[in-house]
Motif scaffolding. Sequence first.
Motif, PDB file in Angstrom:
ATOM      1  N   GLU A  45      37.571  34.814  35.460  1.00 60.04           N
ATOM      2  CA  GLU A  45      38.596  33.833  35.792  1.00 60.04           C
ATOM      3  C   GLU A  45      38.707  32.827  34.658  1.00 60.04           C
ATOM      4  O   GLU A  45      37.745  32.151  34.310  1.00 60.04           O
ATOM      5  CB  GLU A  45      38.260  33.103  37.090  1.00 60.04           C
ATOM      6  N   GLY A  46      39.895  32.732  34.066  1.00 61.21           N
ATOM      7  CA  GLY A  46      40.114  31.816  32.961  1.00 61.21           C
ATOM      8  C   GLY A  46      39.953  32.434  31.595  1.00 61.21           C
ATOM      9  O   GLY A  46      40.260  31.800  30.586  1.00 61.21           O
ATOM     10  N   GLN A  47      39.506  33.675  31.518  1.00 62.66           N
ATOM     11  CA  GLN A  47      39.367  34.329  30.219  1.00 62.66           C
ATOM     12  C   GLN A  47      39.460  35.841  30.386  1.00 62.66           C
ATOM     13  O   GLN A  47      38.549  36.478  30.911  1.00 62.66           O
ATOM     14  CB  GLN A  47      38.047  33.967  29.537  1.00 62.66           C
ATOM     15  N   VAL A  48      40.574  36.395  29.941  1.00 58.87           N
ATOM     16  CA  VAL A  48      40.766  37.841  29.908  1.00 58.87           C
ATOM     17  C   VAL A  48      41.188  38.197  28.491  1.00 58.87           C
ATOM     18  O   VAL A  48      42.251  37.783  28.029  1.00 58.87           O
ATOM     19  CB  VAL A  48      41.839  38.305  30.917  1.00 58.87           C
ATOM     20  N   PRO A  98      28.786  40.885  31.131  1.00 60.89           N
ATOM     21  CA  PRO A  98      29.742  40.148  31.964  1.00 60.89           C
ATOM     22  C   PRO A  98      29.048  39.258  32.985  1.00 60.89           C
ATOM     23  O   PRO A  98      27.842  39.359  33.218  1.00 60.89           O
ATOM     24  CB  PRO A  98      30.510  41.271  32.658  1.00 60.89           C
ATOM     25  N   ALA A  99      29.846  38.405  33.613  1.00 58.89           N
ATOM     26  CA  ALA A  99      29.348  37.571  34.709  1.00 58.89           C
ATOM     27  C   ALA A  99      29.979  37.960  36.036  1.00 58.89           C
ATOM     28  O   ALA A  99      29.278  38.136  37.034  1.00 58.89           O
ATOM     29  CB  ALA A  99      29.617  36.095  34.419  1.00 58.89           C
ATOM     30  N   ALA A 100      31.318  38.095  36.072  1.00 55.53           N
ATOM     31  CA  ALA A 100      32.013  38.294  37.346  1.00 55.53           C
ATOM     32  C   ALA A 100      31.496  39.502  38.132  1.00 55.53           C
ATOM     33  O   ALA A 100      31.240  39.384  39.341  1.00 55.53           O
ATOM     34  CB  ALA A 100      33.520  38.402  37.107  1.00 55.53           C
ATOM     35  N   PRO A 101      31.323  40.683  37.519  1.00 54.37           N
ATOM     36  CA  PRO A 101      30.808  41.815  38.308  1.00 54.37           C
ATOM     37  C   PRO A 101      29.399  41.572  38.849  1.00 54.37           C
ATOM     38  O   PRO A 101      29.066  42.040  39.945  1.00 54.37           O
ATOM     39  CB  PRO A 101      30.824  42.974  37.303  1.00 54.37           C
ATOM     40  N   LEU A 102      28.575  40.843  38.088  1.00 54.86           N
ATOM     41  CA  LEU A 102      27.218  40.560  38.555  1.00 54.86           C
ATOM     42  C   LEU A 102      27.227  39.535  39.685  1.00 54.86           C
ATOM     43  O   LEU A 102      26.418  39.612  40.619  1.00 54.86           O
ATOM     44  CB  LEU A 102      26.358  40.063  37.399  1.00 54.86           C
ATOM     45  N   ALA A 157      35.619  57.395  49.142  1.00 52.23           N
ATOM     46  CA  ALA A 157      35.259  56.000  48.898  1.00 52.23           C
ATOM     47  C   ALA A 157      36.498  55.110  48.863  1.00 52.23           C
ATOM     48  O   ALA A 157      37.573  55.528  48.429  1.00 52.23           O
ATOM     49  CB  ALA A 157      34.499  55.876  47.580  1.00 52.23           C
ATOM     50  N   GLN A 158      36.334  53.870  49.339  1.00 52.25           N
ATOM     51  CA  GLN A 158      37.368  52.855  49.130  1.00 52.25           C
ATOM     52  C   GLN A 158      37.465  52.538  47.639  1.00 52.25           C
ATOM     53  O   GLN A 158      36.463  52.529  46.934  1.00 52.25           O
ATOM     54  CB  GLN A 158      37.001  51.550  49.822  1.00 52.25           C
ATOM     55  N   THR A 159      38.656  52.215  47.173  1.00 49.35           N
ATOM     56  CA  THR A 159      38.814  51.730  45.800  1.00 49.35           C
ATOM     57  C   THR A 159      39.466  50.349  45.845  1.00 49.35           C
ATOM     58  O   THR A 159      40.447  50.135  46.561  1.00 49.35           O
ATOM     59  CB  THR A 159      39.670  52.684  44.959  1.00 49.35           C
ATOM     60  N   ILE A 160      38.905  49.425  45.075  1.00 52.08           N
ATOM     61  CA  ILE A 160      39.311  48.018  45.146  1.00 52.08           C
ATOM     62  C   ILE A 160      39.555  47.501  43.734  1.00 52.08           C
ATOM     63  O   ILE A 160      38.712  47.669  42.849  1.00 52.08           O
ATOM     64  CB  ILE A 160      38.219  47.170  45.826  1.00 52.08           C
ATOM     65  N   LEU A 161      40.687  46.866  43.528  1.00 50.56           N
ATOM     66  CA  LEU A 161      41.070  46.321  42.221  1.00 50.56           C
ATOM     67  C   LEU A 161      40.798  44.822  42.158  1.00 50.56           C
ATOM     68  O   LEU A 161      41.101  44.083  43.101  1.00 50.56           O
ATOM     69  CB  LEU A 161      42.565  46.567  41.976  1.00 50.56           C
ATOM     70  N   ILE A 162      40.236  44.386  41.022  1.00 48.44           N
ATOM     71  CA  ILE A 162      40.119  42.957  40.736  1.00 48.44           C
ATOM     72  C   ILE A 162      40.742  42.685  39.371  1.00 48.44           C
ATOM     73  O   ILE A 162      40.321  43.251  38.357  1.00 48.44           O
ATOM     74  CB  ILE A 162      38.656  42.480  40.748  1.00 48.44           C
ATOM     75  N   LEU A 163      41.765  41.847  39.368  1.00 50.90           N
ATOM     76  CA  LEU A 163      42.349  41.308  38.140  1.00 50.90           C
ATOM     77  C   LEU A 163      42.066  39.811  38.110  1.00 50.90           C
ATOM     78  O   LEU A 163      41.932  39.177  39.151  1.00 50.90           O
ATOM     79  CB  LEU A 163      43.865  41.515  38.100  1.00 50.90           C
ATOM     80  N   THR A 199      50.052  23.197  30.281  1.00 53.01           N
ATOM     81  CA  THR A 199      51.131  24.103  30.683  1.00 53.01           C
ATOM     82  C   THR A 199      50.970  25.516  30.147  1.00 53.01           C
ATOM     83  O   THR A 199      51.727  26.406  30.529  1.00 53.01           O
ATOM     84  CB  THR A 199      52.487  23.552  30.212  1.00 53.01           C
ATOM     85  N   PHE A 200      49.993  25.746  29.258  1.00 57.63           N
ATOM     86  CA  PHE A 200      49.786  27.063  28.656  1.00 57.63           C
ATOM     87  C   PHE A 200      48.580  27.779  29.246  1.00 57.63           C
ATOM     88  O   PHE A 200      48.225  28.877  28.800  1.00 57.63           O
ATOM     89  CB  PHE A 200      49.567  26.911  27.141  1.00 57.63           C
ATOM     90  N   CYS A 201      47.927  27.186  30.245  1.00 54.98           N
ATOM     91  CA  CYS A 201      46.647  27.681  30.749  1.00 54.98           C
ATOM     92  C   CYS A 201      46.826  28.368  32.099  1.00 54.98           C
ATOM     93  O   CYS A 201      47.534  27.868  32.974  1.00 54.98           O
ATOM     94  CB  CYS A 201      45.654  26.527  30.877  1.00 54.98           C
ATOM     95  N   THR A 202      46.140  29.490  32.279  1.00 54.30           N
ATOM     96  CA  THR A 202      46.296  30.279  33.503  1.00 54.30           C
ATOM     97  C   THR A 202      45.535  29.711  34.693  1.00 54.30           C
ATOM     98  O   THR A 202      45.738  30.165  35.818  1.00 54.30           O
ATOM     99  CB  THR A 202      45.823  31.721  33.260  1.00 54.30           C
ATOM    100  N   VAL A 203      44.627  28.757  34.480  1.00 49.69           N
ATOM    101  CA  VAL A 203      43.887  28.186  35.613  1.00 49.69           C
ATOM    102  C   VAL A 203      44.202  26.708  35.817  1.00 49.69           C
ATOM    103  O   VAL A 203      43.512  26.024  36.574  1.00 49.69           O
ATOM    104  CB  VAL A 203      42.359  28.374  35.446  1.00 49.69           C
TER     105      VAL A 203
END
Length: 485
Positions: free
Chosen positions: A48-51, A60-64, A123-129, A240-244
């Motif tokens: 979140e905040g950096q892609v 990574p952090a988010a998956p952990l 299996a279920q499949t789940i998307l995270i963007l 105004t240029f930031c996604t979060v």
Amino acid sequence: MQLDTNNIHKPDSTGFNTGRDKAGGRRKTPRKAKEVLILTSGNWIIEEGQVSASGKGRAPAAPLLLAAYLRNQGHSCHVLMLPSHHDTHEFNPDSVVVYAPWFDFHNNGEPAFDKAKEAWPNAQTILILYDSLPGFEESAMRLCPAIDYAALPNEKEISVGEIIEHGEKRCPGGFGVESGILYRDKNGQPAHDGMRSFAANLGHLPFTGREFEYFLRLNRNWKFDSQTVVYQRGCPLDCTFCTVSCTAQRMRDPEIVAGEIELANRTVGQNHLMTTEVLARSKPLNTLLNALVRRGVKAGGALWGRCELVRDPGLLEQIKDAGFEALALGVEAATPEMRAKIGKDFDNDQLAAALAMAVEADLKVDCSLITGLPWEDRGYYVYMFTLIEILARSENVRNLTVSRLIPHTGLAVTQAMVEAGLIAGHYTFDDWNNRLSAIVEEYRRTIHLDQQELERYYAQALAKVRKGKNRASAPAQVEKKTMAA
């Protein structure tokens, strides 16, 4: 480490997870341990905040965080970096979660779902963007039939937990109001019942030490030299240029964050602390700094802050004592007038004062600038070149970067580009995935400068950065009157 169990998201006392149905009532789902496979691309940073496509070498952090959250729910998780040396028959997941970038999804998201459905059809499949402001999850599900669910903003870990508890590949009636879950209706089309509200804090995200050590063993084919550690998500400021921007800032337990910094430094050498703006809320920052000092941990790296909030010399000394090497200041634009247009409300006097205060605290400074804002003209670049020369020669400016504006879909600065006639409209999910190279060429102009001029000025700016940092002369003294030039 002792976890703050008072803030951990838990089932109710009956041992069931609870949620709201569409009528506002409660539903109960029996708890059953599930095996969850979490996949993420090894060449991307997806947080979140950096892609960005610059994640090679960084764990990574988010998956952990998701794996740790699900472990607290009683599930067993495996986090794999793609491409992986593991064979599909090594796992038998009930659910497969894929972290994917919102652009270039064709190459870095869709193939993972297709292969997952082929390998584990039950299996279920789940998307995270992350940072997909205009609902690109729905577009991805329409594009890729292999996706069963997607977690919408906010607090995606909680939404994924509810999907896994449900256990089925389809839930055509939905998960209740404001579940933040995108599901397929009875016709197989994406549908949802509202975004999930922001949590008051990130206390539901526990210490990830167990997950990180298992992750390193599981991904031995990858070489890591750092790990992302999440301290904050969201930001109440209005850049105004930031996604979060203009979202609720939520904090993790500082004691837990200190433990993750310590573990990252010990296992892979360094950490990248994910923060938005740390100086506005000094109490949790003080707790983090004190925890690091108490543990004898040198944090390393930089803390992000706003120039106008750098005003407490004592706090800067604490930051230095905790082992941080630098402050990261988003200067973004060269003049106060241009900064005001993009939601950065500080003047050059405040920038000069922040740099001087960092010198006194023996902290380095990382400065970033953006080029390609819609209102730039030839005269503006005179100011930008002057500022670059001053910053590049300043004794405590460690890193100075100049990057191009990205017209993220849905942002205010992108709307300004549309209104100025620089682009025809906000780019769609299909645009970002089918016309990426064309998009890059389309938006490289301003109201006053065409693409060729903008490219020339951008090249000059980069040259001045390199020249300034390589110059052998004495560092320039940062004075308010000079900054005002």
